[in-house]
Write a protein that holds these residues in place. Sequence first.
Motif, PDB file in Angstrom:
ATOM      1  N   ILE A  40       0.835  -1.211   0.000  1.00  0.00           N
ATOM      2  CA  ILE A  40       0.000   0.000   0.000  1.00  0.00           C
ATOM      3  C   ILE A  40       0.869   1.260   0.000  1.00  0.00           C
ATOM      4  O   ILE A  40       0.550   2.241  -0.691  1.00  0.00           O
ATOM      5  CB  ILE A  40      -0.971  -0.013   1.197  1.00  0.00           C
ATOM      6  CG1 ILE A  40      -2.057  -1.073   0.951  1.00  0.00           C
ATOM      7  CG2 ILE A  40      -1.603   1.359   1.416  1.00  0.00           C
ATOM      8  CD1 ILE A  40      -2.959  -1.338   2.142  1.00  0.00           C
ATOM      9  N   GLN A  41       1.970   1.238   0.741  1.00  0.00           N
ATOM     10  CA  GLN A  41       2.897   2.392   0.722  1.00  0.00           C
ATOM     11  C   GLN A  41       3.431   2.615  -0.690  1.00  0.00           C
ATOM     12  O   GLN A  41       3.548   3.757  -1.153  1.00  0.00           O
ATOM     13  CB  GLN A  41       4.053   2.151   1.696  1.00  0.00           C
ATOM     14  CG  GLN A  41       3.669   2.332   3.154  1.00  0.00           C
ATOM     15  CD  GLN A  41       4.793   1.914   4.100  1.00  0.00           C
ATOM     16  OE1 GLN A  41       5.681   1.137   3.727  1.00  0.00           O
ATOM     17  NE2 GLN A  41       4.754   2.414   5.327  1.00  0.00           N
ATOM     18  N   ASP A  44       0.623   4.171  -2.758  1.00  0.00           N
ATOM     19  CA  ASP A  44       0.370   5.589  -2.449  1.00  0.00           C
ATOM     20  C   ASP A  44       1.342   6.501  -3.191  1.00  0.00           C
ATOM     21  O   ASP A  44       0.941   7.533  -3.745  1.00  0.00           O
ATOM     22  CB  ASP A  44       0.461   5.828  -0.937  1.00  0.00           C
ATOM     23  CG  ASP A  44      -0.782   5.352  -0.198  1.00  0.00           C
ATOM     24  OD1 ASP A  44      -1.846   5.266  -0.844  1.00  0.00           O
ATOM     25  OD2 ASP A  44      -0.687   5.073   1.007  1.00  0.00           O
ATOM     26  N   GLU A  45       2.607   6.111  -3.215  1.00  0.00           N
ATOM     27  CA  GLU A  45       3.581   6.926  -3.942  1.00  0.00           C
ATOM     28  C   GLU A  45       3.360   6.809  -5.455  1.00  0.00           C
ATOM     29  O   GLU A  45       3.477   7.802  -6.177  1.00  0.00           O
ATOM     30  CB  GLU A  45       5.010   6.509  -3.583  1.00  0.00           C
ATOM     31  CG  GLU A  45       6.034   7.443  -4.223  1.00  0.00           C
ATOM     32  CD  GLU A  45       7.445   7.205  -3.712  1.00  0.00           C
ATOM     33  OE1 GLU A  45       8.360   7.221  -4.549  1.00  0.00           O
ATOM     34  OE2 GLU A  45       7.611   6.993  -2.505  1.00  0.00           O
ATOM     35  N   LEU A  47       0.544   6.413  -6.987  1.00  0.00           N
ATOM     36  CA  LEU A  47      -0.615   7.239  -7.326  1.00  0.00           C
ATOM     37  C   LEU A  47      -0.241   8.720  -7.394  1.00  0.00           C
ATOM     38  O   LEU A  47      -0.718   9.450  -8.275  1.00  0.00           O
ATOM     39  CB  LEU A  47      -1.735   7.023  -6.304  1.00  0.00           C
ATOM     40  CG  LEU A  47      -2.442   5.667  -6.389  1.00  0.00           C
ATOM     41  CD1 LEU A  47      -3.240   5.391  -5.117  1.00  0.00           C
ATOM     42  CD2 LEU A  47      -3.348   5.600  -7.609  1.00  0.00           C
ATOM     43  N   GLU A  48       0.589   9.157  -6.457  1.00  0.00           N
ATOM     44  CA  GLU A  48       1.055  10.552  -6.476  1.00  0.00           C
ATOM     45  C   GLU A  48       1.785  10.863  -7.782  1.00  0.00           C
ATOM     46  O   GLU A  48       1.571  11.911  -8.395  1.00  0.00           O
ATOM     47  CB  GLU A  48       1.994  10.815  -5.285  1.00  0.00           C
ATOM     48  CG  GLU A  48       1.282  11.067  -3.974  1.00  0.00           C
ATOM     49  CD  GLU A  48       2.281  11.380  -2.861  1.00  0.00           C
ATOM     50  OE1 GLU A  48       3.301  12.046  -3.139  1.00  0.00           O
ATOM     51  OE2 GLU A  48       2.041  10.945  -1.727  1.00  0.00           O
ATOM     52  N   GLU A  59      -6.383  11.926  -5.848  1.00  0.00           N
ATOM     53  CA  GLU A  59      -7.189  11.726  -4.630  1.00  0.00           C
ATOM     54  C   GLU A  59      -7.566  10.268  -4.369  1.00  0.00           C
ATOM     55  O   GLU A  59      -8.402   9.987  -3.527  1.00  0.00           O
ATOM     56  CB  GLU A  59      -8.448  12.611  -4.662  1.00  0.00           C
ATOM     57  CG  GLU A  59      -8.093  14.099  -4.641  1.00  0.00           C
ATOM     58  CD  GLU A  59      -9.326  14.993  -4.685  1.00  0.00           C
ATOM     59  OE1 GLU A  59     -10.436  14.494  -4.437  1.00  0.00           O
ATOM     60  OE2 GLU A  59      -9.161  16.190  -4.955  1.00  0.00           O
ATOM     61  N   GLN A  60      -6.977   9.325  -5.117  1.00  0.00           N
ATOM     62  CA  GLN A  60      -7.196   7.912  -4.802  1.00  0.00           C
ATOM     63  C   GLN A  60      -6.161   7.477  -3.754  1.00  0.00           C
ATOM     64  O   GLN A  60      -5.061   8.012  -3.701  1.00  0.00           O
ATOM     65  CB  GLN A  60      -7.053   7.053  -6.065  1.00  0.00           C
ATOM     66  CG  GLN A  60      -8.043   7.444  -7.151  1.00  0.00           C
ATOM     67  CD  GLN A  60      -8.907   6.288  -7.621  1.00  0.00           C
ATOM     68  OE1 GLN A  60      -9.335   5.450  -6.831  1.00  0.00           O
ATOM     69  NE2 GLN A  60      -9.177   6.253  -8.903  1.00  0.00           N
ATOM     70  N   LYS A  61      -6.531   6.511  -2.960  1.00  0.00           N
ATOM     71  CA  LYS A  61      -5.649   5.995  -1.902  1.00  0.00           C
ATOM     72  C   LYS A  61      -5.382   4.516  -2.130  1.00  0.00           C
ATOM     73  O   LYS A  61      -6.291   3.756  -2.479  1.00  0.00           O
ATOM     74  CB  LYS A  61      -6.303   6.173  -0.513  1.00  0.00           C
ATOM     75  CG  LYS A  61      -6.629   7.619  -0.164  1.00  0.00           C
ATOM     76  CD  LYS A  61      -5.382   8.429   0.068  1.00  0.00           C
ATOM     77  CE  LYS A  61      -5.721   9.852   0.472  1.00  0.00           C
ATOM     78  NZ  LYS A  61      -4.596  10.768   0.287  1.00  0.00           N
ATOM     79  N   GLY A  62      -4.129   4.118  -1.886  1.00  0.00           N
ATOM     80  CA  GLY A  62      -3.744   2.734  -2.095  1.00  0.00           C
ATOM     81  C   GLY A  62      -4.632   1.741  -1.379  1.00  0.00           C
ATOM     82  O   GLY A  62      -5.036   0.726  -1.945  1.00  0.00           O
ATOM     83  N   LYS A  63      -4.984   2.038  -0.133  1.00  0.00           N
ATOM     84  CA  LYS A  63      -5.760   1.083   0.676  1.00  0.00           C
ATOM     85  C   LYS A  63      -7.150   0.834   0.092  1.00  0.00           C
ATOM     86  O   LYS A  63      -7.749  -0.219   0.311  1.00  0.00           O
ATOM     87  CB  LYS A  63      -5.877   1.570   2.123  1.00  0.00           C
ATOM     88  CG  LYS A  63      -6.654   2.856   2.312  1.00  0.00           C
ATOM     89  CD  LYS A  63      -6.692   3.276   3.772  1.00  0.00           C
ATOM     90  CE  LYS A  63      -7.347   4.632   3.964  1.00  0.00           C
ATOM     91  NZ  LYS A  63      -8.741   4.713   3.524  1.00  0.00           N
TER      92      LYS A  63
END
Length: 227
Positions: A40-41, A44-45, A47-48, A59-63
């Motif tokens: 997930i970490q 998150d990166e 997606l950024e 604005e999407q989150k890995g989790k």
Amino acid sequence: MAATIDKTTLDFLADLTRNNNREWFNENKKRYETARKNYIQFLDEMLEEMAAFEPVALEQKGKDLVFRIYRDVRFSNDKRPYKDHFGAYVAEGGRKSIYPGYYLHLAANNNSFVAGGLWMPPSDYLKAVRQEIDYSLDEFKSIVEAPDFKKRFGSISGEQLKTTPKGYDKENPAIEYLRFKSWNAVMPINDKTVLSAGFMNVVLDAMKALKPFYDFLMEPLKEIGQE
């Protein structure tokens, strides 16, 4: 420094592949939680970074994009309780979206891959994409038959009709692409690359290469979504 996938994450997935049962999983729950957190970490990166070229990642989150590790075995002959991989789908509407998107599959034993496309869409979406390919065959071929695209992803994959789709002639120049019921581009990735410091760049470069394919598949579906 870019996020990386820890060796312990692939080790966990390799061990899960060999020990796919509830007793083993419960004994190794902490390892699972650590591996999932690492994945997930990374997401998150990713997606950024993706947001710079793909607005759907904003604005999407890995989790929220990770699929559950637990398999639905109710209607399956395969009764293994767990998936042997982590998977996440980046698309408009999140991981359960019926829209085209981007997929990152993390698995041990050199079974990881990056993919993109449209998987088993409902009939109105299927018809709309077929029509777009028929009308814009040259544009579609310029994307999926480009040398760089083929070098990364090979040929388009996905379930296909054995016959000709309703409303089309078997002599249609687009027929090889019109028979598809899913349009997927898949790039395999070995464990050495997954564990390398440059894995993030490999994934992002693949997703940039998928962007024109994604855009083509998405275009005819925008109007359906607005109806």
